[in-house]
Design a protein around this motif. Structure first.
Motif, PDB file in Angstrom:
ATOM      1  N   MET A  96      61.435  82.635  56.701  1.00 38.95           N
ATOM      2  CA  MET A  96      62.568  82.035  55.988  1.00 38.95           C
ATOM      3  C   MET A  96      63.624  83.110  55.726  1.00 38.95           C
ATOM      4  N   THR A  97      64.333  83.493  56.762  1.00 34.16           N
ATOM      5  CA  THR A  97      65.251  84.625  56.707  1.00 34.16           C
ATOM      6  C   THR A  97      66.559  84.323  55.987  1.00 34.16           C
ATOM      7  N   ALA A  98      66.841  83.086  55.663  1.00 31.97           N
ATOM      8  CA  ALA A  98      68.045  82.786  54.892  1.00 31.97           C
ATOM      9  C   ALA A  98      67.945  83.372  53.487  1.00 31.97           C
ATOM     10  N   GLU A  99      66.712  83.604  53.027  1.00 30.83           N
ATOM     11  CA  GLU A  99      66.501  84.202  51.704  1.00 30.83           C
ATOM     12  C   GLU A  99      66.465  85.720  51.775  1.00 30.83           C
ATOM     13  N   ALA A 100      65.896  86.258  52.845  1.00 34.90           N
ATOM     14  CA  ALA A 100      65.815  87.708  53.018  1.00 34.90           C
ATOM     15  C   ALA A 100      65.510  87.995  54.482  1.00 34.90           C
ATOM     16  N   GLU A 101      66.171  88.982  55.037  1.00 33.58           N
ATOM     17  CA  GLU A 101      65.959  89.335  56.442  1.00 33.58           C
ATOM     18  C   GLU A 101      64.509  89.713  56.722  1.00 33.58           C
ATOM     19  N   ASP A 102      63.845  90.321  55.736  1.00 31.22           N
ATOM     20  CA  ASP A 102      62.469  90.761  55.927  1.00 31.22           C
ATOM     21  C   ASP A 102      61.454  89.774  55.334  1.00 31.22           C
ATOM     22  N   ALA A 103      61.807  88.493  55.336  1.00 29.21           N
ATOM     23  CA  ALA A 103      60.916  87.472  54.784  1.00 29.21           C
ATOM     24  C   ALA A 103      59.559  87.518  55.478  1.00 29.21           C
ATOM     25  N   PRO A 104      58.480  87.425  54.697  1.00 29.25           N
ATOM     26  CA  PRO A 104      57.149  87.422  55.317  1.00 29.25           C
ATOM     27  C   PRO A 104      56.908  86.108  56.061  1.00 29.25           C
ATOM     28  N   ALA A 105      56.049  86.174  57.044  1.00 28.42           N
ATOM     29  CA  ALA A 105      55.699  84.970  57.806  1.00 28.42           C
ATOM     30  C   ALA A 105      54.813  84.070  56.973  1.00 28.42           C
ATOM     31  N   GLU A 106      54.977  82.792  57.168  1.00 25.35           N
ATOM     32  CA  GLU A 106      54.031  81.828  56.614  1.00 25.35           C
ATOM     33  C   GLU A 106      53.622  80.905  57.752  1.00 25.35           C
ATOM     34  N   THR A 107      52.389  80.472  57.732  1.00 21.91           N
ATOM     35  CA  THR A 107      51.906  79.580  58.787  1.00 21.91           C
ATOM     36  C   THR A 107      52.300  78.156  58.455  1.00 21.91           C
ATOM     37  N   VAL A 108      52.984  77.530  59.400  1.00 23.12           N
ATOM     38  CA  VAL A 108      53.363  76.127  59.263  1.00 23.12           C
ATOM     39  C   VAL A 108      52.551  75.343  60.292  1.00 23.12           C
ATOM     40  N   HIS A 109      51.795  74.373  59.802  1.00 25.96           N
ATOM     41  CA  HIS A 109      50.970  73.529  60.660  1.00 25.96           C
ATOM     42  C   HIS A 109      51.775  72.297  61.044  1.00 25.96           C
ATOM     43  N   ILE A 110      51.738  71.959  62.310  1.00 26.11           N
ATOM     44  CA  ILE A 110      52.452  70.792  62.827  1.00 26.11           C
ATOM     45  C   ILE A 110      51.436  69.671  62.954  1.00 26.11           C
ATOM     46  N   ASP A 111      51.545  68.690  62.065  1.00 26.94           N
ATOM     47  CA  ASP A 111      50.575  67.596  62.037  1.00 26.94           C
ATOM     48  C   ASP A 111      50.975  66.426  62.923  1.00 26.94           C
TER      49      ASP A 111
END
Length: 174
Positions: A66-81
């Motif tokens: 989510m780089t709109a908040e910070a360029e170095d935003a940590p990754a989060e896993t998004v599951h596609i259901d």
């Protein structure tokens, strides 16, 4: 020529879906459905307004930044259901503040006469969550509209959304 951004407004509403409370937002685009689908699914289009993903969606999950908040935003896993291109996308991820719970999102698109309507919904379990994610989604979806229109995203200020809209979302969930 300078274009003025419209005054932000709280647009989300509470809706029950299968016995679960969701905040639901709508935006319209003078664009074909495939173009709006690309804006919410293609990493190089997402990065313009919210962030980017990496990985292989065919595995059922991607890493989202989510780089709109910070360029170095940590990754989060998004599951596609569920993915029914170009009409429906259902996803989930661990809540950033409570990894024991998940956030669930639904995106539905429909096109009529060259206008595509995006309906975005996030499951909300309580008022406190609604007070923060409601204004956040108004902000991000307005950024998406601006990005797709070629407008200046820097003119969209999160301070115009939060905490200004918190009361609207508090009322929506009570």
């Amino acid at each position: 020529m300078t274009t003025t951004q419209p005054t932000p407004r709280a647009t989300g509403r509470r809706e029950e879906r299968d016995g679960t409370a969701y905040l639901v937002f709508e935006r319209t685009f003078r664009a074909p459905i495939g173009d709006v689908w690309a804006a919410v699914t293609e990493s190089d289009r997402l990065v313009r307004w919210i962030g980017h993903w990496a990985g292989d969606p065919s595995t059922g999950a991607v890493s989202f930044f989510m780089t709109a908040e910070a360029e170095d935003a940590p990754a989060e896993t998004v599951h596609i259901d569920e993915c029914d291109a170009p009409r429906r996308l259902v996803m989930r991820s661990a809540r950033p503040d409570d990894h024991s719970e998940e956030w669930r999102w639904q995106i539905d698109l429909a096109e009529s006469d060259g206008v595509t309507t995006l309906v975005f919904a996030q499951e909300v379990s309580d008022v406190v969550l609604a007070e923060s994610v409601g204004p956040g989604w108004d902000y991000y979806l307005d950024r998406m509209v601006a990005a797709e229109a070629g407008a200046d995203l820097a003119a969209i200020d999160f301070n115009d959304y939060y905490p200004v809209f918190a009361e609207h979302y508090r009322r929506e969930l009570t």
